[in-house]
Design an enzyme around this catalytic site. Sequence first.
Site, PDB file in Angstrom:
ATOM      1  N   CYS A 257      39.341   0.083 -53.588  1.00  0.00           N
ATOM      2  CA  CYS A 257      39.199  -1.384 -53.558  1.00  0.00           C
ATOM      3  C   CYS A 257      40.545  -1.958 -53.136  1.00  0.00           C
ATOM      4  O   CYS A 257      41.316  -2.450 -53.965  1.00  0.00           O
ATOM      5  CB  CYS A 257      38.778  -1.923 -54.921  1.00  0.00           C
ATOM      6  SG  CYS A 257      37.248  -1.219 -55.570  1.00  0.00           S
ATOM      7  N   GLY A 259      41.674  -4.480 -51.356  1.00  0.00           N
ATOM      8  CA  GLY A 259      42.049  -5.887 -51.259  1.00  0.00           C
ATOM      9  C   GLY A 259      42.796  -6.167 -49.973  1.00  0.00           C
ATOM     10  O   GLY A 259      42.402  -5.730 -48.894  1.00  0.00           O
ATOM     11  N   GLY A 261      45.646  -4.984 -49.215  1.00  0.00           N
ATOM     12  CA  GLY A 261      46.436  -3.838 -48.789  1.00  0.00           C
ATOM     13  C   GLY A 261      47.841  -3.747 -49.331  1.00  0.00           C
ATOM     14  O   GLY A 261      48.661  -3.004 -48.786  1.00  0.00           O
ATOM     15  N   LYS A 263      49.010  -2.450 -52.309  1.00  0.00           N
ATOM     16  CA  LYS A 263      49.277  -1.097 -52.820  1.00  0.00           C
ATOM     17  C   LYS A 263      49.027  -0.047 -51.747  1.00  0.00           C
ATOM     18  O   LYS A 263      49.696   0.989 -51.726  1.00  0.00           O
ATOM     19  CB  LYS A 263      48.428  -0.827 -54.066  1.00  0.00           C
ATOM     20  CG  LYS A 263      48.754  -1.715 -55.254  1.00  0.00           C
ATOM     21  CD  LYS A 263      47.937  -1.326 -56.469  1.00  0.00           C
ATOM     22  CE  LYS A 263      48.085  -2.318 -57.589  1.00  0.00           C
ATOM     23  NZ  LYS A 263      47.468  -3.630 -57.267  1.00  0.00           N
ATOM     24  N   ASP A 280      37.201  -1.869 -48.665  1.00  0.00           N
ATOM     25  CA  ASP A 280      36.991  -3.126 -49.386  1.00  0.00           C
ATOM     26  C   ASP A 280      35.704  -3.771 -48.905  1.00  0.00           C
ATOM     27  O   ASP A 280      35.291  -3.578 -47.747  1.00  0.00           O
ATOM     28  CB  ASP A 280      38.158  -4.101 -49.208  1.00  0.00           C
ATOM     29  CG  ASP A 280      38.209  -5.127 -50.337  1.00  0.00           C
ATOM     30  OD1 ASP A 280      38.868  -4.845 -51.363  1.00  0.00           O
ATOM     31  OD2 ASP A 280      37.558  -6.183 -50.218  1.00  0.00           O
ATOM     32  N   ASP A 308      30.567  -1.495 -49.406  1.00  0.00           N
ATOM     33  CA  ASP A 308      30.463  -1.324 -50.854  1.00  0.00           C
ATOM     34  C   ASP A 308      31.002   0.052 -51.234  1.00  0.00           C
ATOM     35  O   ASP A 308      30.505   1.083 -50.762  1.00  0.00           O
ATOM     36  CB  ASP A 308      28.997  -1.463 -51.265  1.00  0.00           C
ATOM     37  CG  ASP A 308      28.804  -1.511 -52.774  1.00  0.00           C
ATOM     38  OD1 ASP A 308      29.714  -1.086 -53.511  1.00  0.00           O
ATOM     39  OD2 ASP A 308      27.727  -1.974 -53.206  1.00  0.00           O
ATOM     40  N   ASP A 324      41.870   0.367 -58.084  1.00  0.00           N
ATOM     41  CA  ASP A 324      42.386  -0.885 -58.648  1.00  0.00           C
ATOM     42  C   ASP A 324      41.183  -1.829 -58.713  1.00  0.00           C
ATOM     43  O   ASP A 324      40.901  -2.553 -57.772  1.00  0.00           O
ATOM     44  CB  ASP A 324      43.502  -1.442 -57.763  1.00  0.00           C
ATOM     45  CG  ASP A 324      44.257  -2.571 -58.434  1.00  0.00           C
ATOM     46  OD1 ASP A 324      44.399  -2.548 -59.665  1.00  0.00           O
ATOM     47  OD2 ASP A 324      44.703  -3.496 -57.724  1.00  0.00           O
ATOM     48  N   CYS A 377      44.377  -5.590 -63.501  1.00  0.00           N
ATOM     49  CA  CYS A 377      45.383  -6.550 -63.965  1.00  0.00           C
ATOM     50  C   CYS A 377      44.765  -7.389 -65.071  1.00  0.00           C
ATOM     51  O   CYS A 377      44.867  -8.613 -65.093  1.00  0.00           O
ATOM     52  CB  CYS A 377      45.915  -7.411 -62.816  1.00  0.00           C
ATOM     53  SG  CYS A 377      44.645  -8.185 -61.793  1.00  0.00           S
TER      54      CYS A 377
END
Length: 439
Positions: A257, A259, A261, A263, A280, A308, A324, A377
Amino acid sequence: MRGLEAALAVYGEVRDGAFASEALRKIYTNIAPGDRKLAATLLYCTLRRQSLWKTMLMKYCKRDARGLSQLTSNALMIGIAGIVELKHFALPVLINGLVQAIKNGGEQKDIGLVNAVLHTVADESRGFLEELKKSSALRDQALYRGVPGWAAAQWSKELSIPEAKRLVRASGMKTYLSLRLSRGVDRAAYIAEYNASGRLGWASPFLEYSVRTAANPYPLELPGFGEGKIMPQSESSMLAAEMLARRWRGGLILDMCCGRGVKTGQLADILPDAEIEAWDLSEGKIRSARFEMMRLRAEKRVKFKTGDALELSAGEAPAAILLDAPCSGSGTWGRHPESKWRCTPEQVTGNSELQKKLLERAVTLLAPGGVILYSTCSLFRDENEKVVAEVMGRHPELVELPPERTAGFMLKGKPYGTTIVPALPWVDGFYMAMLAKRR
């Protein structure tokens, strides 16, 4: 555009569903350079303790605040926040600016109301705020610090009332930017370059490639950003990618996942020999992630897929997976304050169900002997320890690995993983669990 006008415009967009950083970024170049800091400060101090300002509006407004126009309500929220938070901004300038804004917006009938409410707040609110600050009640502490009451109550159930109060205080802390240095960038030289630009930065004592700042500058104005020398990133986020990189022993790395980018880019930077695949669901985020790889000059080593993560397949069985997972973001509420007012207990429950499915999928994809870093998070156990515990209970081939770094703000999960408390302006709330799959 002046700073007060910009803050009012962006706050209106955020209340309509926009993200604060994106809405501010869209009009940033239209704001007078000398007013950009004021606009951002007013916007974020209004969002951080929005529930408190709303309570004060209801308390000091002679009319039913629920019947006010959106423009008048927004002006009063920003005005109340500005009166309380901005110690060096002249009260007449603040009030006159907001009065002019509602006048320009066609709300002349509310000019007297805005004047009266803001002067009353300036004259009478100090005692009310002091009572809240000194109160031992968790609900009062949550209101004063700008934490949703349901979240504070949930922490008290999951942990204890004293621990919940510590989390409330930490979550209400103002955040500052930390910068991740790319591989090969000399930290001392970069700090000298950064400070020469009129800002203040210093070496992080926690991560040797992090620089801490005393502000939240606009990324595009940071020295070295365009050249890929640095990336704004919280130290908690930096640590997550580093932990996976330390466990990598070769083979494909999958960012399930990815996002935008952040990480992914960190992994590509610190592991120049690694092949990385990143997924993603959002095409927009994948576009941003591709741009980030180009900025870091790592686009040839990262393969992206849009779709997905429960259905996509990797080119080969990954040796390491970074999951993440989508979450409430409760650990980053200080940095993205609009998110906390949109989050609900039902969303946390829904996130938990998705997170379990994603972690199950990661276990299925992972090569024997490989590792998974599950991270969020979030500061809710439903999104963290309970997810890991349930999946590990179904997979005896999984074993937890200990973290390779420790610090006072890193706490052992109950029973799995590590929770990072947002105890410093550069450290967001975070959770991570490193899992290995037996051969």
